[in-house]
Structure formats: C-alpha cells, structure tokens
Motif scaffolding. Structure first.
Motif, mmCIF file in Angstrom:
data_model
loop_
_atom_site.group_PDB
_atom_site.id
_atom_site.type_symbol
_atom_site.label_atom_id
_atom_site.label_comp_id
_atom_site.label_asym_id
_atom_site.label_seq_id
_atom_site.Cartn_x
_atom_site.Cartn_y
_atom_site.Cartn_z
ATOM 1 N N ILE A 130 4.493 -0.810 14.102
ATOM 2 C CA ILE A 130 5.110 0.465 13.731
ATOM 3 C C ILE A 130 6.540 0.553 14.252
ATOM 4 C CG2 ILE A 130 5.018 2.959 14.140
ATOM 5 C CD1 ILE A 130 1.915 2.670 14.104
ATOM 6 N N ASP A 131 6.739 0.152 15.499
ATOM 7 C CA ASP A 131 8.085 0.201 16.082
ATOM 8 C C ASP A 131 9.061 -0.656 15.290
ATOM 9 O OD1 ASP A 131 7.200 1.913 18.025
ATOM 10 O OD2 ASP A 131 7.060 0.396 19.609
ATOM 11 N N LYS A 132 8.643 -1.857 14.925
ATOM 12 C CA LYS A 132 9.517 -2.770 14.185
ATOM 13 C C LYS A 132 9.809 -2.243 12.785
ATOM 14 C CE LYS A 132 11.662 -6.759 13.643
ATOM 15 N NZ LYS A 132 12.889 -7.110 14.395
ATOM 16 N N LEU A 133 8.799 -1.720 12.118
ATOM 17 C CA LEU A 133 9.002 -1.177 10.777
ATOM 18 C C LEU A 133 9.926 0.041 10.804
ATOM 19 C CD1 LEU A 133 5.388 -1.473 9.303
ATOM 20 C CD2 LEU A 133 7.401 -2.787 8.612
ATOM 21 N N LYS A 134 9.772 0.890 11.807
ATOM 22 C CA LYS A 134 10.645 2.059 11.917
ATOM 23 C C LYS A 134 12.086 1.658 12.195
ATOM 24 C CE LYS A 134 7.610 5.879 13.209
ATOM 25 N NZ LYS A 134 7.377 6.942 14.205
ATOM 26 N N GLU A 135 12.242 0.605 12.963
ATOM 27 C CA GLU A 135 13.586 0.125 13.265
ATOM 28 C C GLU A 135 14.280 -0.403 12.007
ATOM 29 O OE1 GLU A 135 15.667 -3.478 15.868
ATOM 30 O OE2 GLU A 135 13.616 -2.857 16.304
ATOM 31 N N GLU A 136 13.538 -1.130 11.183
ATOM 32 C CA GLU A 136 14.110 -1.741 9.981
ATOM 33 C C GLU A 136 14.132 -0.787 8.799
ATOM 34 O OE1 GLU A 136 15.513 -4.654 9.741
ATOM 35 O OE2 GLU A 136 15.067 -5.332 11.781
ATOM 36 N N PHE A 137 13.100 0.069 8.686
ATOM 37 C CA PHE A 137 12.970 0.976 7.539
ATOM 38 C C PHE A 137 12.752 2.406 8.039
ATOM 39 C CE2 PHE A 137 10.689 -2.992 5.952
ATOM 40 C CZ PHE A 137 11.821 -3.516 5.341
ATOM 41 N N PRO A 138 13.802 3.058 8.555
ATOM 42 C CA PRO A 138 13.631 4.384 9.169
ATOM 43 C C PRO A 138 13.183 5.470 8.198
ATOM 44 C CG PRO A 138 15.962 3.787 8.997
ATOM 45 C CD PRO A 138 15.183 2.564 8.659
ATOM 46 N N THR A 139 13.411 5.295 6.906
ATOM 47 C CA THR A 139 13.043 6.326 5.927
ATOM 48 C C THR A 139 11.674 6.076 5.294
ATOM 49 O OG1 THR A 139 14.147 5.132 4.114
ATOM 50 C CG2 THR A 139 15.468 6.720 5.372
ATOM 51 N N THR A 140 11.028 4.985 5.636
ATOM 52 C CA THR A 140 9.742 4.621 5.028
ATOM 53 C C THR A 140 8.606 5.420 5.641
ATOM 54 O OG1 THR A 140 10.483 2.363 4.548
ATOM 55 C CG2 THR A 140 8.117 2.725 4.664
ATOM 56 N N THR A 141 7.720 5.927 4.791
ATOM 57 C CA THR A 141 6.527 6.640 5.250
ATOM 58 C C THR A 141 5.437 5.624 5.573
ATOM 59 O OG1 THR A 141 7.059 8.535 3.834
ATOM 60 C CG2 THR A 141 4.812 8.391 4.689
ATOM 61 N N LEU A 142 4.843 5.742 6.749
ATOM 62 C CA LEU A 142 3.823 4.793 7.187
ATOM 63 C C LEU A 142 2.438 5.424 7.112
ATOM 64 C CD1 LEU A 142 5.562 3.213 10.316
ATOM 65 C CD2 LEU A 142 5.598 2.408 7.951
ATOM 66 N N PHE A 143 1.482 4.634 6.615
ATOM 67 C CA PHE A 143 0.083 5.044 6.546
ATOM 68 C C PHE A 143 -0.750 4.008 7.300
ATOM 69 C CE2 PHE A 143 2.106 6.885 2.881
ATOM 70 C CZ PHE A 143 1.512 8.123 2.700
ATOM 71 N N MET A 144 -1.920 4.419 7.755
ATOM 72 C CA MET A 144 -2.824 3.503 8.427
ATOM 73 C C MET A 144 -4.253 3.784 7.968
ATOM 74 S SD MET A 144 -5.175 3.599 11.173
ATOM 75 C CE MET A 144 -6.010 2.362 12.172
ATOM 76 N N ARG A 145 -4.987 2.692 7.655
ATOM 77 C CA ARG A 145 -6.387 2.833 7.253
ATOM 78 C C ARG A 145 -7.249 1.886 8.074
ATOM 79 N NH1 ARG A 145 -5.439 2.496 0.715
ATOM 80 N NH2 ARG A 145 -4.910 0.336 1.315
ATOM 81 N N GLY A 146 -8.435 2.349 8.447
ATOM 82 C CA GLY A 146 -9.363 1.504 9.190
ATOM 83 C C GLY A 146 -10.775 2.047 9.066
ATOM 84 N N ASP A 147 -11.766 1.177 9.222
ATOM 85 C CA ASP A 147 -13.143 1.644 9.137
ATOM 86 C C ASP A 147 -13.569 2.287 10.451
ATOM 87 O OD1 ASP A 147 -13.768 -0.420 10.893
ATOM 88 O OD2 ASP A 147 -14.450 -1.775 9.312
ATOM 89 N N SER A 148 -14.841 2.639 10.548
ATOM 90 C CA SER A 148 -15.311 3.416 11.695
ATOM 91 C C SER A 148 -15.210 2.652 13.011
ATOM 92 C CB SER A 148 -16.764 3.854 11.471
ATOM 93 O OG SER A 148 -17.609 2.731 11.249
ATOM 94 N N ALA A 149 -15.086 1.327 12.946
ATOM 95 C CA ALA A 149 -14.924 0.550 14.177
ATOM 96 C C ALA A 149 -13.622 0.887 14.895
ATOM 97 C CB ALA A 149 -14.969 -0.942 13.856
ATOM 98 N N PHE A 150 -12.655 1.450 14.149
ATOM 99 C CA PHE A 150 -11.357 1.807 14.729
ATOM 100 C C PHE A 150 -11.238 3.315 14.952
ATOM 101 C CE2 PHE A 150 -10.991 -2.141 12.442
ATOM 102 C CZ PHE A 150 -10.349 -2.952 13.354
ATOM 103 N N GLY A 151 -12.371 3.999 14.882
ATOM 104 C CA GLY A 151 -12.379 5.440 15.108
ATOM 105 C C GLY A 151 -12.397 5.767 16.594
ATOM 106 N N ALA A 152 -11.263 5.567 17.250
ATOM 107 C CA ALA A 152 -11.150 5.815 18.691
ATOM 108 C C ALA A 152 -9.954 6.723 18.943
ATOM 109 C CB ALA A 152 -10.989 4.493 19.439
ATOM 110 N N PRO A 153 -10.027 7.560 19.984
ATOM 111 C CA PRO A 153 -8.916 8.482 20.278
ATOM 112 C C PRO A 153 -7.568 7.780 20.426
ATOM 113 C CG PRO A 153 -10.851 9.068 21.567
ATOM 114 C CD PRO A 153 -11.179 7.781 20.877
ATOM 115 N N ALA A 154 -7.555 6.550 20.926
ATOM 116 C CA ALA A 154 -6.281 5.841 21.119
ATOM 117 C C ALA A 154 -5.556 5.641 19.790
ATOM 118 C CB ALA A 154 -6.534 4.489 21.790
ATOM 119 N N GLU A 155 -6.307 5.309 18.732
ATOM 120 C CA GLU A 155 -5.696 5.111 17.417
ATOM 121 C C GLU A 155 -5.209 6.443 16.827
ATOM 122 O OE1 GLU A 155 -8.452 3.011 18.253
ATOM 123 O OE2 GLU A 155 -6.818 1.585 18.530
ATOM 124 N N TYR A 156 -6.034 7.502 16.954
ATOM 125 C CA TYR A 156 -5.612 8.813 16.442
ATOM 126 C C TYR A 156 -4.324 9.261 17.125
ATOM 127 C CZ TYR A 156 -10.678 8.935 15.411
ATOM 128 O OH TYR A 156 -11.947 8.637 15.009
#
Length: 447
Positions: free
Chosen positions: A216-242
C-alpha cells in the motif's frame, strides 16, 4: 559403426523409403518462441534488475558464468516449462537459452546444475526481499498511467513437501506436510505483487498486515490518486487487517465466519428465503446489512449478509466491509476474488511454484520468488502484447504449446545469428503479429 547405430533410429512405416532419425542436426532449438518474450522483457528492462538484487561475492577472475546470465537462464527455463534446476544440465547448450541469457561467447555452454544450485544457496534474506520487491516494481513500471483503482487480492495456498525440508510441517487443514505461501495479486491484471514463503503451520493471516502495508505504501507513493481496494476470505478476518485498511483509506471486503450473534441477526432473512423457496420452488437469495462489533473490536463495522435457499439446503454468508452501497453489489465485488484462486493455480501448476525441493528454507524462498517472477513476466506479456491476439486469455500451457514451443535451426555468422523456423509452422502469422506489436509498443515514460 556401433556408435553410428546408437545415435540414430530407423522407422519402417513409410513404404517407399526407410525413415532415419539422428541427433546430428547441429544448433536446433525447441523453444524459439521465447525470443519475442525476451524482446518484450528488454523493452521494459525487467530482468535487468534481477542482478542488482543479489550481491555477487565470487572472485571476478574465477567467474565463468555471470550472475545475470544465470538468473535469466533459470527464469526462462521455468517459463519454458523446465521446472527443476537439474534441467540446466539438459539445456546449457540450447541455442535459444544462450541467446536469451546473453551468453557473450555463443560457442560456450551456460551454467550447469551445480553452479546454479550454488547460486540458490548463497542468497540471504535481504536479497530475497529485494527480489520479491521486483514483483511490485514490474507492475508499477509497466503501467501507462496511474490506474483509477487497484484491487489487492490476498490468499494463501499449500505447497506439498518434497522430503525433510526446513519448516515443512504438518498442516491439519490440508492434511499434509507442506509450506504455506502467502500471495498478493492485483485483482484486475492478475499481476502477482508480493509473495512470502511461510512454515507449514502458519495461520493464513500471518504477516498479511506487513505485506499489505508495504504494498500500500509503495502504491500510494507511485499512484497517489489511485483508489485502493482489498479483498480476502474469512482467514484474513482479523482486527489488524481492518485497522490497517481503515488507517490507509483502503476500501475492503473480507469474509467473516458466522458466529451465534451474526446468525441470530440474520435469522429473519434466512427464514424469508426458506419461505419464498417453499412457495415458488425456485432458488432464492436475499441480502441485508447491519452494524456489528465483536468483543475484540473497538468500534462497530458494517456486516453484509447473503441468505440462500435451494434444493441443496440453506446457506448464510457474511462479509465485513467499510464500503458503501447495496449489499448485493458488495457481494458481487467480493466474489470477484475467485479469479485470485485461478491465478494461484496457474502460478503453482503452470510455473511449478510448488517445486520447492531445496533442503533449506532460505533457498526455497529464493525459488518461490524466481517462479513468481517467471509468472509475472508471462502475465505482463499476455496483458501488453497478447491482448489483441487469439492468446489474449490463454493459460501458460496453451501459450507454450502454440507459441513458445517452436523448433528452429540456429546459425551464427559474422554479422548475425539466424533463427530459422519451420516453414510449415501453423502459427507463423501469429508470430509475425506479435513481433510487430512488440516493435510498435510504446514503453511508458516511467521506465
């Protein structure tokens, strides 16, 4: 006479004359279709960065095979379908491989299996991280302009053991001894942005927040106007990711396992689905959403619900998200992550990324990154060059069969290296089309 007989084979099916096959045709290659891929690679200067990732600590006056040459040799052999380092012994005299690797003296052989194995076993963790960063660098430098959006699809997979290897452990979920790699893809192009080899018992979400944060940091640095999305299954359903996605202003949809509280909140919707199915006899599907906070959460988050009823029974699915819009549309977007699973299959099956048969965990991590780079090279070629051809959506096996695997006679003269393809090759027009596309392709200024 005995030597001659052993070097040739006779066949009698052709009635007029005997058919005799020998192995004295000279510089004949079976992978001449890799040459346009190498030209595409050169335009973007992709594999040139590989050598900068790894320090060459050998004594220069003793070096016969340049490190850049060996890395490119190994990478393109993986692309061609030669998955194991032992194949270096079989292909070290192949004319196409010598051309692609950049062998300065065309009469000399490429590196042997022991030499390449020594390379695999002398890398350190910093160099492996540098090699992994190339995946994201290749994605960035091949974008013509800043994309409107980038979808980060994250998932893990199983990598079966090949013997007693470091950190190969028994995973109860998969029921086998294995590694558990973590992979991050761009959901639109299928480009693999990052890969990490983990021990067999690692939880799916282990190191996921670190991988996402760096990307995310690298993409924001190179593409500051780009909207970022993230998808993951329930294995990634942890407060740290949210929390990470919310802090970085990333829109996310992550599966969540339905506990008793969620099931109770969705009970009316499921009852409605069963009632309508019983009345109409047709499969029914309803959606809703509500705010919910688990005990470990510090705030409420939106939960989208899908309730289904059909001839096979009922099904309740839950997604946690910070996106706005109808629940139906949120689920449609989330379901798009299924393409990530197809990409993982291609990385593993088409590029043999599960061929991690070294003893040390470090060397296997190096191999994983090399196989992932081979996948990305072909995927970029498919995205940028093959998009206007019949191979636009072809899997790697089809691309190999129809394009890469072509026999040719190679001859070096004073001024040129001639690569003469079969006159009856059915895909000769496709070859010409791809050559013209590469020649006319305008490389983005960021390269």
């Amino acid at each position: 006479m005995e030597t001659l007989c052993k070097s040739q084979c006779s066949f009698s099916f052709y009635k007029k004359k005997d058919v005799v096959v020998n192995f004295r045709g000279g510089e004949i290659t079976t992978d001449a279709g890799l040459i346009p891929l190498r030209e595409f690679d050169q335009k973007f200067q992709l594999t040139e960065g590989m050598d900068n990732c790894i320090s060459d600590r050998r004594q220069s006056y003793l070096v016969e095979h340049r490190q850049e040459e060996m890395l490119r040799q190994r990478l393109y052999q993986i692309v061609a379908g030669y998955e194991d380092v032992d194949d270096c012994d079989l292909l070290r005299n192949d004319a196409t491989m010598k051309l692609i690797a950049g062998k300065k003296d065309f009469n000399k052989a490429l590196a042997s299996q022991p030499t390449v194995t020594r390379l695999e076993n002398r890398v350190n963790w910093n160099e492996i991280e540098n090699l992994n960063n190339l995946d994201l660098d290749w994605f960035i430098k091949t974008r013509e302009e800043a994309p409107e959006e980038v979808i980060l699809d994250i998932d893990s997979t199983d990598d079966p053991a090949h013997g007693k290897q470091q950190l190969v452990l028994f995973n109860g979920h998969y029921g086998r001894y294995m590694y558990n790699p973590l992979l991050l893809f761009d959901g639109k192009s299928g480009h693999l942005l990052s890969a990490l080899l983990r021990g067999g018992t690692a939880h799916s979400s282990k190191f996921a927040d670190e991988m996402l944060k760096g990307t995310i940091d690298k993409l924001k640095e190179e593409f500051p106007t780009t909207t970022l999305f993230m998808r993951g299954d329930s294995a990634f359903g942890a407060p740290a990711e949210y929390k990470l996605c919310e802090q970085e202003n990333v829109k996310y949809t992550i599966g969540i396992i339905g506990n008793s509280v969620l099931q109770r909140k969705a009970a009316k919707l499921l009852t409605k689905a069963k009632r309508v199915y019983k009345k109409t006899g047709k499969a029914t599907r309803f959606y809703t959403s509500f705010l919910y906070s688990a005990k470990s959460w510090k705030k409420k988050r939106r939960i989208c619900v899908k309730a289904e009823c059909n001839s096979e029974g009922t099904n309740l699915r839950f997604i946690v998200t910070n996106m706005k819009g109808r629940s139906r549309d949120i689920f449609t977007f989330y379901n798009g992550r299924g393409e990530c699973e197809n990409r993982i299959k291609e990385v593993k099956n088409g590029f043999a990324a599960d061929r991690l048969s070294c003893h040390t965990y470090l060397a296997n991590s190096f191999r994983l990154n090399l196989h992932c780079l081979a996948y990305n090279l072909v995927n970029l070629f498919r995205e940028k060059i093959l998009a206007t051809t019949t191979l636009a959506k072809a899997q790697i096996d089809t691309v190999r069969y129809k394009f890469f695997k072509i026999g040719a006679w190679v001859k070096e003269t004073c001024r040129r290296i001639w690569v003469k393809l079969a006159g009856g090759w059915p895909y000769r027009n496709l070859f010409r089309q791809i050559h013209l596309t590469i020649a006319s392709y305008s490389v983005p200024l960021r390269c």
